[in-house]
Design a protein around this motif. Structure first.
Motif, short mmCIF file in Angstrom:
data_model
loop_
_atom_site.label_atom_id
_atom_site.label_comp_id
_atom_site.label_asym_id
_atom_site.label_seq_id
_atom_site.Cartn_x
_atom_site.Cartn_y
_atom_site.Cartn_z
N ILE A 405 0.87 -1.18 0.00
CA ILE A 405 0.00 0.00 0.00
C ILE A 405 0.90 1.23 0.00
N VAL A 406 0.68 2.10 -0.97
CA VAL A 406 1.38 3.39 -1.03
C VAL A 406 0.34 4.47 -0.77
N SER A 407 0.44 5.13 0.36
CA SER A 407 -0.54 6.14 0.74
C SER A 407 0.17 7.48 0.87
N GLU A 408 -0.42 8.53 0.32
CA GLU A 408 0.25 9.82 0.31
C GLU A 408 0.59 10.31 1.72
N LYS A 409 -0.43 10.49 2.57
CA LYS A 409 -0.15 11.03 3.90
C LYS A 409 -1.19 10.55 4.92
N PRO A 410 -1.15 9.28 5.31
CA PRO A 410 -2.12 8.78 6.30
C PRO A 410 -1.65 9.04 7.73
N LEU A 411 -1.25 10.29 8.01
CA LEU A 411 -0.57 10.60 9.28
C LEU A 411 -1.52 10.70 10.46
N LEU A 412 -2.81 10.84 10.21
CA LEU A 412 -3.74 11.02 11.33
C LEU A 412 -3.73 9.84 12.27
N ASN A 413 -3.53 8.66 11.73
CA ASN A 413 -3.61 7.45 12.56
C ASN A 413 -2.46 6.50 12.24
N LEU A 414 -1.28 7.04 11.96
CA LEU A 414 -0.17 6.24 11.46
C LEU A 414 0.29 5.15 12.42
N PRO A 415 0.46 5.41 13.73
CA PRO A 415 0.93 4.33 14.60
C PRO A 415 0.03 3.10 14.58
N VAL A 416 -1.29 3.33 14.56
CA VAL A 416 -2.22 2.20 14.51
C VAL A 416 -2.08 1.46 13.19
N LEU A 417 -1.96 2.19 12.09
CA LEU A 417 -1.83 1.57 10.77
C LEU A 417 -0.54 0.76 10.69
N CYS A 418 0.52 1.28 11.28
CA CYS A 418 1.79 0.53 11.28
C CYS A 418 1.64 -0.78 12.03
N GLY A 419 0.91 -0.76 13.14
CA GLY A 419 0.68 -2.00 13.89
C GLY A 419 -0.10 -3.02 13.08
N VAL A 420 -1.13 -2.54 12.35
CA VAL A 420 -1.92 -3.45 11.52
C VAL A 420 -1.08 -4.00 10.37
N ALA A 421 -0.28 -3.13 9.75
CA ALA A 421 0.59 -3.58 8.66
C ALA A 421 1.58 -4.62 9.14
N ASP A 422 2.11 -4.43 10.34
CA ASP A 422 3.03 -5.41 10.93
C ASP A 422 2.34 -6.75 11.12
N ALA A 423 1.11 -6.71 11.66
CA ALA A 423 0.39 -7.96 11.93
C ALA A 423 0.01 -8.68 10.64
N LYS A 424 -0.29 -7.93 9.59
CA LYS A 424 -0.73 -8.55 8.33
C LYS A 424 0.41 -8.72 7.33
N GLU A 425 1.66 -8.41 7.76
CA GLU A 425 2.83 -8.56 6.91
C GLU A 425 2.66 -7.83 5.58
N THR A 426 2.27 -6.55 5.69
CA THR A 426 2.01 -5.71 4.53
C THR A 426 3.06 -4.62 4.45
#
Length: 1147
Positions: A405-426
Motif C-alpha cells: 500500500i502506497v498512501s500519500e499522507k495517512p498521518l492522522l492514525n499512522l501508529p495504529v496503521l503501522c501495527g496493523v501492517a506489521d500484523a498482516k505482513e504488509t
C-alpha cells in the motif's frame, strides 16, 4: 444469421430493397480467400443475394482450400456460380465488369491482390476484413488506384460499423474523458507481435480513430511484456488512449474503459452479439451502395488511412521496445484529483514495472471499492485522496490483505496503521517522495559529511497553493513533507529530535523550529522550516552551510518537478513487494518498513500541539480580561428580565451573583411536570412555571426546562452571558440569529443562564447541533476537515472522536430530516434553513468583532407533519467566543460556507429525482356561496374563492423549490385557476389533460357537463401539448381508475418532475390503483401528495408524502360531499326518490 438481419431492424434489407437489386440486373462477385472465417461470412451474403426476387447474377471466386465447402453451401441457390480463379469469373460476366465486389480474405496479401485486380472491372468494392496493408502509404496508394479506375473502395472491418462506437463517440465529444483504455485479449496462439498488431491491435486502433475523430496522436509508445502488449497514444488535447492486448487462454471480447474528468469511469464490453450486428451492418451497407442508394458512408478512405498511419507509428515504436517480464506492480489507484490525474497520466505510464489495473475515485461507492480490493490481480494500492480520507482507506486496504500500500499522507492514525501492517505482513509506504529525489539525497549526503560543524539548517518552502483557514490542514498536507525531510536527514544518526516552537503568520506562513541533540558531538543543531502559501513560484530549498539544494519552478510545473522521484519510488516499491514465495524474514522486514515514518508522525504531533498551545495562551489572556458573569439583584423580578446595559457589563468583575437554592425535598404533585422526568422548582420564585430536566443533544446535559425558558448550566470559565451582551451592543444585526437570553442566576452553587426555549410550540421537535468553525481544542481540527461537524441530533448517535468526511456529514443531515415512520425525507425544510444561513453569511463575513470558538448552528423543526411551526436555525454555544481584534473569523466562515454547500447539494439531489406531485385545487367559490350555482353559466365549473386563490399562492411558493418541469391540469376551471396561479409564480408552462378530469359518474349524471373554455388558452398554456385522453365520457369507478392511471403512466414517460393539479376523486382513484385497495382518506385543498418510482410496486409508483399542507396559511376543511347536491341546484343530475341528487357510488 445475426439478430440484425433476422429481425428486420434498421440495418436489415427490406423486400423492396431485394426487388430493387434484382430489377436492376445487378452483377455481383463475392471473393472468398484462404482462412476459415471468410467462407461462412461470404456464404451469408451469397444466400441473401440469391434470395432476392428476381435474383441478381452472383459469381463466387473461392480459394482452392474452401472450394468444396462453398460448392456444398451454394448448392441449389439461384443465379450463383462458383469459380476457383478470377479469370474464369471475369470471362463469365457479360460486359466484363461487375456492379459490386465483396472481398472476404483474412490474409493481407490476398486482400491487396484482390483489390488491385477487381478495381479495374468493378464500380464498387467492399473489403470486409482488416487493413489492406500494414503501411499507411500502401493504403493510400490502393485508394488512389481505385479512384483512377472510377471504383469506390470501402474497408468494412472497421469499428465505425459498431452501434456502440457511434454512441461512445458522441459521449466522448460531449464529456472529454482524460483516458480511454481499450483492452482486447488475444489467444496464446496469436503468434508474433506483428501478427497481434495485424489482428486485435488494428481493431483497437480503429476504435481509437473513431472515438477521436480521425485525429493523429502527437506521441505513440509501446511496451512488450511476456504476456502483454501495450500501446499509448497521446493527443494534443490531453487525451490518452491506452491499447492493451493481454495474451491469455480466455479469448474475451474487447472492452472500452472511459476515465472521466470527475474521477468516475465507465466500462463498455463489445459482445459477440455486437460483432454479429457489425457484420449485418456491413452486409446491408454493401447491398445499399451496390444498388446505387444515396447513403452516408460509415467508413470513408480517410478513416482507414488514419488507422493505418497510427498503426505505422505503433509498429515503429515496437521496433525500439525490448520484451521484458510482466510488471511486478499491478496497481489500483484510489483518487483522481488534480495530482492523482497527473500521477495517472504522467508518472505511472513511465514506470516499466508498473501496470495500472484499475482506478477508483472517492465518488465510487463502498461496494464498488470493496469489489476492486477483492480482485486477485491487484497486488498494490496507491491512495492519493485528501489527507483526512487516507487513514480510513489505508485501513480498508489492510483489511483486504493487500500486500503493498502506497498512501500519500495517512498521518492522522499512522501508529495504529503501522501495527496493523506489521500484523498482516504488509508493505506500507508513505509517499514522502523527497526521500527518492536526487537533490535532497545530495543534501542528506552533504549534511553527513559536515555534521558537527553545522550550526543550523534552513528549509524554505514556498507553495503556490491558495491560502486556507484550516491551519491544521496545512500541517498535515504540506508542512509534514518538511518535517519528514528532517526525520530522513537524521534517521541513521544518534540524535533526539524535538519541535521547539511554532510561529504562525499571515498567508499561512509558518515557522517551525526543530532541535536535534547530537549525542556524538554533545551539541544541539537547529533546523528551521519557513513555509508560506500563495507564493508566485514553487520553491523547495534546503540550505546547509550556505549551500543550497532543491528547486524553484513556475506554478504550472509544480506537479512535474518531482516526477522522477515518484518514478523511483514506484520502482523501489516494485522490487520490495512481498510475494507468496517471499521468505518469512523478507515479509517481516517489509511489514516493519513503515516504522521509519513514526519519527515524522512524532514531530507532526508535537508541531500541532505547539499550535494548540499558542491558541490556548491567546484565549486565556483574553478571558482574564473579562468577568464571567453579570451582577444581578437578589430581589429580581419574574422572567423575562431585560439584559443589563454595556456599562453594567463593564462593572461585572466586582458584583456578586444572585443566588437561588434548589429544594432538596421531593416536589409536590402541583410542582410536577407532565414529563416523565423529575421536575423541580425554585424556592425563591414561586411564580415561575415548574422546572423539569431537559434532555439536550451533543453533550448539552444538565439543562432545566421552565415553560418557554431553559436554564442552561455555565461551565467554569464560560463568558456566554457577557458575549451575548457585547453582541447586542456591537453587532445588533447578529442578535436575531441567537436565542434570546434573559438573565443568569446561581442555583445550588451552579451558575445558569436563562434563555429562550427555541423548541417551545413544537409538538414533536427535532434538533441538530452542527459545530462550525474553530473547535474548543485545536487537536480536534483534523476531525472536521470541512470546518464543520455534526455534534449530535435527536435520535442519532455520533462518535465524538471519528473524522467526519463530507459524505459523512451529508449522511447525518439526511438522517436528521428522515421521517422513520414513512421512510420519507422532509427536504422541503432545506430551503428555509438555507435562506437563514445565507442571511447569516454576510453578517459573519464582514464582522471583525468576535471569534466564535466551539460555536454551533442549531437546526430545529417539528417532526409532526402539517404543524404550523416553521423550521429555524440559531447560532448557539457562545461560551468560548472572544474578541477578534479587527479580524474576520475565517474558520467560522469556512465552515458556514461548507454547511451551505452541503445543504444545497442535498436539496439538489432530492429535487432532481423522478417525482409526481398530486396537488388538489384550492377552495372553490360554490362551497362558500351556495347561491353561485343557480346563477352560473357553467354550474359544474366554479372558479376559486378568494381563500382558494390564497391557498393556490401558498401552494406555488411550496413548489417553487421543487424544480418542476411542467404543470398538468384537469380541464375544470378550479384546477386550471390553481394551475395558472402556480405557473405565474413558477414561470412554468401548464397543459390541459382530460385524463385528469374529476369523476364523471354514470350513476348520478345525465351527461358530461359543459366547461368554461376561457382558461384553456393563454401565454402560459403550452399549445404544442398533445393530449393523452381526447374526450371525457360518463364512467364507472373502475374505468375512471384506469383512465387516471394510464394518463399518469404516459405523462411520466415525457416529464421527470411534474405537478398534477386535479380533484379529490381523481387522486383517490390513482392512489387506489397504487395501493391496490380503495383509498378513502381525505385530501385537503391545495395539499400535496408526492409519488416516487418504485420497483416493488405493481403500479410502478409509491407514495412518498401523503396529504401535506403545512405550507398553507389557512386550512379549510373539505366537505365529504358537494353541499350543492342537497339543494338540487343542478338540472342535469339524476335525482333520487328523496329529492336529492344521487351519490356517485364510488364508495
Amino acid at each position: 444469421m445475426s439478430a440484425a438481419l433476422a429481425t428486420g431492424d434498421s440495418y436489415s434489407t427490406s423486400t423492396s430493397t431485394a426487388a430493387a437489386v434484382g430489377t436492376t440486373g445487378c452483377r455481383c462477385c463475392v471473393v472468398v480467400g484462404r482462412g476459415p472465417c471468410g467462407g461462412p461470412r461470404g456464404l451469408l451474403l451469397i444466400r441473401l443475394l440469391s434470395g432476392m426476387k428476381p435474383s441478381p447474377v452472383v459469381h463466387v471466386v473461392v480459394a482452392e482450400a474452401n472450394s468444396a465447402s462453398m460448392n456444398e453451401g451454394t448448392r441449389g441457390l439461384t443465379g450463383v456460380t462458383v469459380f476457383t480463379t478470377m479469370a474464369d469469373a471475369t470471362a463469365a460476366v457479360l460486359g466484363g465488369r461487375y456492379d459490386a465486389v465483396a472481398i472476404f480474405a483474412e490474409n493481407p496479401e490476398d486482400r491487396l491482390s484482390a483489390v488491385e485486380s477487381y478495381c479495374k472491372i468493378s464500380s464498387f468494392i467492399f473489403c470486409f476484413d482488416a487493413p489492406l496493408s500494414l503501411l499507411s502509404g500502401s493504403v493510400r496508394a490502393v485508394y488512389q488506384a481505385c479512384q483512377q479506375q472510377d471504383c469506390e473502395l470501402v474497408c468494412g472491418w472497421h469499428a465505425r460499423f459498431l452501434r456502440i462506437i457511434s454512441d461512445l463517440t458522441a459521449f466522448v465529444n460531449e464529456n472529454h474523458p482524460t483516458t480511454i483504455t481499450i483492452c482486447h485479449n488475444v489467444p496464446e496462439t496469436a503468434g508474433t507481435c506483428e501478427q497481434v498488431v495485424n489482428t486485435s491491435t488494428f481493431f483497437d486502433l480503429s476504435v481509437a480513430v473513431a472515438l477521436h475523430n480521425d485525429d493523429i496522436p502527437v506521441r505513440v509508445g509501446s511496451a512488450v511484456y511476456e504476456h502483454l502488449l501495450t500501446s499509448h497514444l497521446e493527443y494534443g488535447d490531453g487525451l490518452r488512449i491506452i491499447l492493451k492486448s493481454p495474451i491469455c487462454p480466455s479469448n474475451e471480447m474487447p472492452k472500452i474503459i472511459l476515465q472521466l474528468r470527475d474521477g468516475t469511469s465507465n466500462e463498455h464490453l463489445i459482445t459477440p452479439e455486437m460483432i454479429q450486428d457489425n457484420l449485418a451492418a456491413q452486409i446491408n451497407h454493401f447491398l445499399a451502395i451496390s444498388q446505387g442508394k444515396a447513403i452516408a458512408r460509415l467508413c470513408k478512405p480517410e478513416h482507414c488511412i488514419a488507422t493505418a498511419r497510427i498503426m505505422d507509428m505503433v509498429s515503429e515504436s515496437l521496433k525500439t521496445t525490448q520484451t521484458v517480464s510482466s510488471p511486478n506492480l499491478r496497481l489500483l489507484q484510489i483518487g483522481t484529483g488534480n495530482f492523482g490525474t497527473h500521477v495517472l497520466q504522467n508518472i505511472l505510464p513511465k514506470v516499466p514495472s508498473c501496470e495500472v489495473v484499475a482506478v477508483a475515485s472517492r465518488t465510487n461507492s463502498q461496494l464498488e471499492l470493496d469489489r476492486l480490493l477483492l480482485r486477485t490481480d491487484i497486488n498494490c494500492v496507491y491512495i492519493c485522496t485528501p489527507y483526512v480520507q487516507q487513514p480510513d482507506l489505508t485501513e480498508k486496504c489492510l483489511r483486504h490483505y493487500k500486500k503493498t500500500i502506497v498512501s500519500e499522507k495517512p498521518l492522522l492514525n499512522l501508529p495504529v496503521l503501522c501495527g496493523v501492517a506489521d500484523a498482516k505482513e504488509t508493505l506500507l509506504i508513505v509517499a514522502f517522495h523527497r526521500r527518492f529525489d536526487r537533490e535532497f539525497s545530495n543534501a542528506r549526503a552533504y549534511l553527513h559529511e559536515v555534521l558537527g560543524t553545522v550550526p543550523s539548517i534552513l528549509i524554505e518552502s514556498l507553495d503556490t497553493t491558495p491560502v486556507t483557514d484550516d491551519i491544521i490542514e496545512v500541517f498535515y498536507s504540506s508542512v509534514v513533507d518538511d518535517l519528514d525531510l528532517i526525520s530522513w536527514f537524521f534517521d541513521d544518526i544518534d540524535c533526539d529530535l524535538k519541535v521547539k516552537s511554532v510561529k504562525l503568520g499571515p498567508c499561512c506562513s509558518i515557522t517551525v523550529c526543530v532541535e536535534a541533540w547530537l549525542s556524538k558531538y554533545d551539541s544541539i543543531l537547529e533546523v528551521i522550516i519557513n513555509y508560506r502559501r500563495n507564493s508566485p513560484t514553487y520553491k523547495q530549498h534546503v540550505s546547509v552551510n550556505g549551500r543550497k539544494f532543491g528547486y524553484e519552478v513556475s506554478p504550472e510545473n509544480r506537479d512535474s518537478v518531482y516526477d522522477s522521484a515518484y518514478m523511483k519510488m514506484f520502482e523501489w516499491v516494485s522490487t520490495h513487494i512481498p510475494t507468496t514465495t517471499s521468505t518469512p524474514k523478507v515479509k517481516k522486514s517489509a511489514a516493519k518498513y513503515c516504522r521509519v515514518y513514526l519519527q515524522t508522525h512524532t514531530l507532526l504531533s508535537q508541531a500541532v500541539e505547539r499550535v494548540a498551545d499558542e491558541q490556548t495562551n491567546a484565549i486565556t489572556e483574553h478571558v482574564s480580561r473579562h468577568n464571567l458573569f453579570i451582577a444581578q439583584s437578589t430581589n429580581k423580578s419574574e422572567v423575562p428580565i431585560a439584559p443589563p446595559s454595556s456599562s453594567t457589563a463593564a462593572t461585572a468583575t466586582t458584583t456578586p451573583l444572585a443566588t437561588t437554592t434548589l429544594p432538596t425535598s421531593t416536589p409536590t404533585s402541583s410542582e410536577t411536570s407532565t414529563s416523565s422526568t423529575t421536575s423541580v422548582t425554585t424556592s425563591t420564585t414561586s411564580s415561575h412555571p415548574p422546572m423539569e430536566a431537559f434532555a439536550g443533544v451533543a453533550g448539552h446535559g444538565g439543562m432545566l426546562l421552565c415553560g418557554d425558558r431553559i436554564y442552561k448550566p455555565l461551565v467554569s470559565g464560560n463568558n456566554e452571558w457577557c458575549i451575548y451582551n457585547q453582541i447586542r451592543d456591537k453587532l445588533p444585526e447578529l442578535e436575531k440569529f441567537i436565542p434570546k437570553m434573559y438573565d443568569h442566576v446561581m442555583m445550588s452553587g451552579v451558575p445558569y443562564i436563562i434563555m429562550r426555549n427555541v423548541t417551545e410550540g413544537y409538538l414533536k421537535p427535532r434538533v441538530l447541533d452542527l459545530k462550525v468553525g474553530e473547535p474548543s481544542d485545536m487537536l480536534k481540527v483534523p476531525g472536521q476537515p470541512y470546518g464543520t461537524r455534526v455534534a449530535g441530533y435527536t435520535g442519532g448517535t455520533i462518535s465524538r472522536h471519528a473524522v467526519q468526511t463530507y459524505t459523512d456529514i451529508i449522511a447525518f443531515l439526511k438522517e436528521f430530516i428522515k421521517d422513520k415512520e414513512t421512510n420519507s425525507y422532509r427536504y422541503e425544510l432545506i430551503p428555509k434553513w438555507l435562506a437563514r444561513l445565507r442571511e447569516l453569511k454576510p453578517v459573519l463575513e464582514t464582522q471583525t468583532e468576535f471569534r466564535f470558538r466551539a460555536a454551533s448552528l442549531l437546526f430545529v423543526y417539528d417532526s409532526l407533519d402539517n404543524e404550523p411551526q416553521k423550521p429555524m436555525v440559531y447560532l448557539i454555544d457562545l461560551g468560548r467566543a472572544q474578541e477578534n481584534s479587527g479580524k474576520v473569523d475565517h474558520m467560522f466562515c469556512f465552515g458556514l460556507r461548507n454547511a451551505i454547500r452541503m445543504f444545497e447539494e442535498m436539496h439538489s439531489k432530492f429535487t432532481s429525482r423522478h417525482a409526481i406531485f398530486l396537488c388538489r385545487h384550492g377552495f372553490r367559490v360554490d362551497y362558500e356561496d351556495l347561491t353561485w350555482v343557480p346563477k352560473a353559466t357553467y354550474p359544474h365549473d366554479p372558479p376559486l374563492s378568494d381563500e382558494g386563490i390564497k391557498q393556490a399562492e401558498d401552494l406555488a411558493l411550496r413548489l417553487k423549490t421543487e424544480n418542476i418541469d411542467v404543470i398538468v391540469s384537469s380541464p375544470f376551471t378550479r384546477a386550471l385557476h390553481t394551475a395558472k396561479i402556480i405557473a405565474e409564480i413558477l414561470n412554468v408552462k401548464y397543459v390541459v389533460e382530460p385524463a385528469l378530469a374529476e369523476f364523471m359518474s354514470v350513476t348520478n349524471r345525465k351527461g358530461v357537463p359543459a366547461l368554461d373554455p376561457t382558461m384553456t388558452t393563454g401565454p402560459l398554456v403550452d399549445s404544442t401539448y398533445k393530449k393523452v385522453f381526447k374526450q371525457i365520457t360518463l364512467e364507472n369507478w373502475e374505468s375512471m381508475c384506469d383512465r387516471v392511471y394510464q394518463g399518469i403512466v404516459k405523462l411520466s414517460r415525457t416529464y421527470k418532475r411534474m405537478a398534477i393539479v386535479s380533484h379529490r376523486s381523481t387522486f383517490q382513484a390513482l392512489l387506489s390503483v397504487i395501493l391496490g385497495d380503495k383509498f378513502k382518506k381525505q385530501l385537503q385543498f391545495c395539499s400535496i401528495t408526492s409519488l416516487l418510482p418504485s420497483a416493488s410496486s405493481d403500479a410502478g409508483w409509491a407514495i412518498d408524502r401523503l396529504n401535506s399542507y403545512a405550507h398553507l396559511r389557512r386550512v379549510l376543511e373539505s366537505p365529504e360531499h358537494n353541499p350543492n347536491y342537497q339543494t338540487v341546484a343542478y338540472k342535469d343530475m339524476i335525482v333520487g326518490a328523496d329529492g336529492k341528487i344521487l351519490p356517485s357510488g364510488w364508495n
